[in-house]
Each structure stands twice: as C-alpha cells, then as structure tokens.
Scaffold this motif. Structure first.
Motif, short mmCIF file in Angstrom:
data_model
loop_
_atom_site.label_atom_id
_atom_site.label_comp_id
_atom_site.label_asym_id
_atom_site.label_seq_id
_atom_site.Cartn_x
_atom_site.Cartn_y
_atom_site.Cartn_z
N ASN A 120 59.28 -10.95 55.67
CA ASN A 120 58.41 -10.64 54.53
C ASN A 120 59.13 -9.90 53.41
O ASN A 120 58.52 -9.14 52.66
CB ASN A 120 57.20 -9.81 54.98
CG ASN A 120 56.31 -10.58 55.94
OD1 ASN A 120 56.15 -11.78 55.81
ND2 ASN A 120 55.77 -9.89 56.92
N VAL A 121 60.45 -10.11 53.31
CA VAL A 121 61.21 -9.54 52.20
C VAL A 121 61.56 -10.66 51.23
O VAL A 121 62.13 -11.68 51.62
CB VAL A 121 62.50 -8.84 52.67
CG1 VAL A 121 63.29 -8.33 51.47
CG2 VAL A 121 62.16 -7.69 53.61
N VAL A 122 61.18 -10.48 49.97
CA VAL A 122 61.43 -11.47 48.92
C VAL A 122 62.45 -10.89 47.96
O VAL A 122 62.34 -9.73 47.56
CB VAL A 122 60.13 -11.83 48.17
CG1 VAL A 122 60.42 -12.77 47.01
CG2 VAL A 122 59.12 -12.45 49.13
N THR A 123 63.44 -11.68 47.60
CA THR A 123 64.44 -11.25 46.63
C THR A 123 64.26 -12.03 45.34
O THR A 123 64.35 -13.27 45.33
CB THR A 123 65.87 -11.46 47.17
OG1 THR A 123 66.07 -10.64 48.32
CG2 THR A 123 66.89 -11.07 46.12
N LEU A 124 63.97 -11.33 44.24
CA LEU A 124 63.91 -11.96 42.93
C LEU A 124 65.32 -12.04 42.36
O LEU A 124 66.03 -11.03 42.29
CB LEU A 124 63.02 -11.14 41.99
CG LEU A 124 61.58 -10.84 42.44
CD1 LEU A 124 60.83 -10.15 41.31
CD2 LEU A 124 60.86 -12.11 42.86
N ILE A 125 65.74 -13.25 41.99
CA ILE A 125 67.06 -13.43 41.39
C ILE A 125 66.93 -13.14 39.90
O ILE A 125 66.32 -13.91 39.15
CB ILE A 125 67.58 -14.87 41.60
CG1 ILE A 125 67.43 -15.27 43.07
CG2 ILE A 125 69.02 -14.99 41.14
CD1 ILE A 125 68.18 -14.41 44.04
#
Length: 393
Positions: A120-125
C-alpha cells in the motif's frame, strides 16, 4: 516421426497462447535455427535407431528352448520396458520437484521481510522541472487527505534501482579511512512512511537544521563492516569531486536502522549511509502510505496533485509492483515448468496406461486362473498395481 509431425502441428496451433504465457517476443521461426533443427533431427534419429536396433537384437537372440524355460538374458528382472518406465518416473519426479522448489522460492520472495513496508505504498514520479516551492505544499496537502498516512520524499524510487555511490571518510581508530559507500537521500518522514526501524540512536530531527549537513544514519551492515560496536557519535565526512578534494562535510552518526533491501534479493545488503537532501531539491519520488480505500484515495490524490501542480500529469507506481517486476524471469520460469510438468505427467499417464493394458493382456490367463482359485477382483487389481508401485519406489 508421426509424433514429431503431430507435436509440430499442435505447437503451431497453440503457439500464440504459449508466447503470451511465457514471452511475447518468442517467434515460431526460432525453431528454424540450425542448432534447434540439428537437436530435433539428432533426437529423432537416436530414437529410430534405438528402437530398430533393440528389436533386431531381441529377435536375433530368440531361442525356443530358452523361451520355454523363461530364462532372463539381461539380468534378473530387468528389461528395457522397466528401464524406460523408471526413467519416466524419474523425469516426472524431477519436474514436480523443480516446480515445487521454484514455487516455494517465489513465495519466499513475495513474503520475505525486506526491512521496509512495501504494501500500500504509492510512489509519485515527480516531473523533472517542477517548481521547487510547490514541493512542500504538495506534501502537506496530500498528507491532509483522508486515506493517506505518512508522506515523504526520496531522491529516487525506493526499490528496483541501484544506489548512488560516492566517496566518504569514516572514523577508524585515530584516523579517517577513505571508503566508497552507497548513499540514499531522503526527508525527515521517510522512515515512518516506509516503516523502517531505527534500532539505535535516533532518526532525523526536523527541529534541528544542522541535521541536513552533519547527521548521518547508517544500516546494520555498515556498522558491522566498519567494526563499530557503538556507532552513535562516530565521525563521517563526505567529499566532492575527486577523492583528494578538500571540500568536505563532516558529521557524526546519529542513528542505525535495521537492514532493508531496496534491490533484488539476488544481491546482498551492502553498507549504506542515509542523509537528508542538502539543497532545495527534495527528490524525484514522493512516497505515500495509503491507509484508506485505494481507488477512492488515488482519486483524491490525483485531484490534489493537479490543483497544486496545474499543467503536470500525475505518474505513479506501486512499490510492491516495482519489487515484483524484478522477478519476472523467475515467474516465467515457473509458468514454463508448470506447463512442462503437466505435459510430462500426461505423457507418463498415457505410458503407464498403455503398459498396464499390455501387461493385463499378457497375464489374462494368469488372472483367470487366480479368479477360478478364489482370488477377488480387488486382490488381482492390487497385484497388478503393485507391479508399478514397486518400480516407482
């Protein structure tokens, strides 16, 4: 030869499905490779020669007297049929074992504790040239959204990419020793976002501006390889340019974190130094811990992103997917093994059925006599099946 023609025909029909399952870049024309064609031709030639030669030898050794006495030529209770059956069992066992081993290995890779929380970890580029003054605004706006937990910047993606490396000097006795280290640039909230455990000392203190240049955090492996039984307070300095540069930033170790592996598990954990980003650029990755419903939360995140950074399109990655993509080859290997194992088991089943039918016809009179003498169908079936069980064991 008929089997070869049949197999090529079946392969031609199912090849699109095979390519989709294993590797989209597979081409049927690869079978026209000289080495592949030579291998197929050599295999067919061997089988044809072996079958013909064995039959010829068997017929040439035919002797009515020996046949009546039921003498065994090739050793006690040994025949080519049994040898081939044993080989068939061995190949099936090997394929099943290989499939189970690879399956367990992939399960291990999927459940292994990496030292950080990838679920549940999202990385925004982040865009390459986004306004720096909006970086902290975006972080705070996202953190205030319902369904979003911790938010933090990192210099690059958390997993799936190699570390930056640079020259440092570390305290070694009464001197400073030159060493090249992996380095990771993060912000104050990174450890909480990724759930990385600080096992000694402290994390970065947002109320202490000096941490930006003088605070260093290392992992367990670094402390162990540096020979530091008590790393807190040990000196570290970082230089720029070549390794003889006089321009250095010196500080101390303020904390030690539990080893975490952001790269493939094929690689060992190496010494790592973690620092705060030293200029106004926070990093190319903004990490979010999603605690609410994923779809609804990401709609809110997208709306906030476009409001704070108008004109920029949001691009994001799931950390768990980035991690799993590192093992695509292993996943394809498992699929290939599973397909191959089912084919081998199917062929083995056909072979055992054929041999069972053949032996049943040869022993028909024996079964009839046993039945007349009082044997039950179950006893006869057990006697017949035990023949194959003994070979398998």
């Amino acid at each position: 030869l008929s089997a070869l023609a049949l197999s090529l025909g079946i392969l031609y029909m199912i090849f699109p499905a095979v390519a989709t399952l294993l590797e989209p870049n597979l081409k049927l024309s690869m079978l026209l490779n000289p080495m592949a064609m030579l291998t197929i031709a050599a295999t067919v030639l061997f089988i044809v020669l072996f079958s013909a030669t064995y039959s010829a030898i068997k017929l040439s050794m035919n002797n009515p007297t020996r046949d009546l006495k039921k003498e065994i030529i090739f050793g006690r209770d040994l025949s080519v049929g049994k040898v081939l059956l044993v080989m068939q069992f061995a190949i099936s066992f090997f394929c099943i074992s290989a499939t189970l081993v690879v399956s367990r290995q992939l399960n291990f890779l999927g459940t292994k504790d990496l030292g950080f929380d990838r679920t549940n970890v999202v990385t925004l580029i982040m865009p390459e040239e986004y306004p720096m003054e909006k970086a902290e605004v975006l972080k705070n706006e996202l953190k205030a959204l319902p369904g979003v937990g911790q938010v933090s910047y990192s210099y690059y993606l958390v997993t799936g990419v190699p570390y930056l490396r640079d020259w440092y000097k570390i305290e070694s006795g009464n001197a400073m020793r030159q060493i090249q280290l992996n380095e990771l640039f993060v912000d104050h909230d990174f450890f909480n976002t990724m759930n990385i455990e600080v096992i000694a000392g402290r994390g970065f203190d947002i109320g202490n501006p000096a941490d930006q240049r003088t605070a260093f955090i290392i992992n367990e492996t670094a402390a162990r390889e540096f020979g530091w039984s008590d790393p807190i307070g040990k000196r570290i300095s970082h230089g720029y340019g070549d390794i003889t540069s006089d321009e250095t930033w010196e500080g101390t170790v303020v904390g030690v974190v539990k080893d975490f592996n952001t790269r493939s598990l094929r690689e060992t954990v190496e010494p790592l130094v973690i620092r705060l980003q030293y200029d106004e650029f926070p990093g190319m990755s903004l990490n979010l811990k999603v605690e609410g419903t994923f779809k609804e939360t990401m709609v809110s995140v997208k709306s906030t992103y476009e409001r704070v950074l108008p004109g920029y399109l949001m691009d994001y990655r799931l950390v768990v997917e980035i991690y799993e993509n590192q093992y695509m080859d292993e996943g394809k290997a498992l699929k290939a093994l599973m397909v191959g194992t089912w084919i081998v088991l199917l062929i083995s089943a056909f072979g055992i059925f054929s041999l069972s039918l053949f032996i049943s016809m040869k022993r028909m009179k024996e079964f009839g006599i046993r039945k007349v003498l009082g044997a039950t169908i179950g006893q006869i079936a057990f006697l017949h099946i035990s023949y194959f069980v003994r070979i398998a064991i």
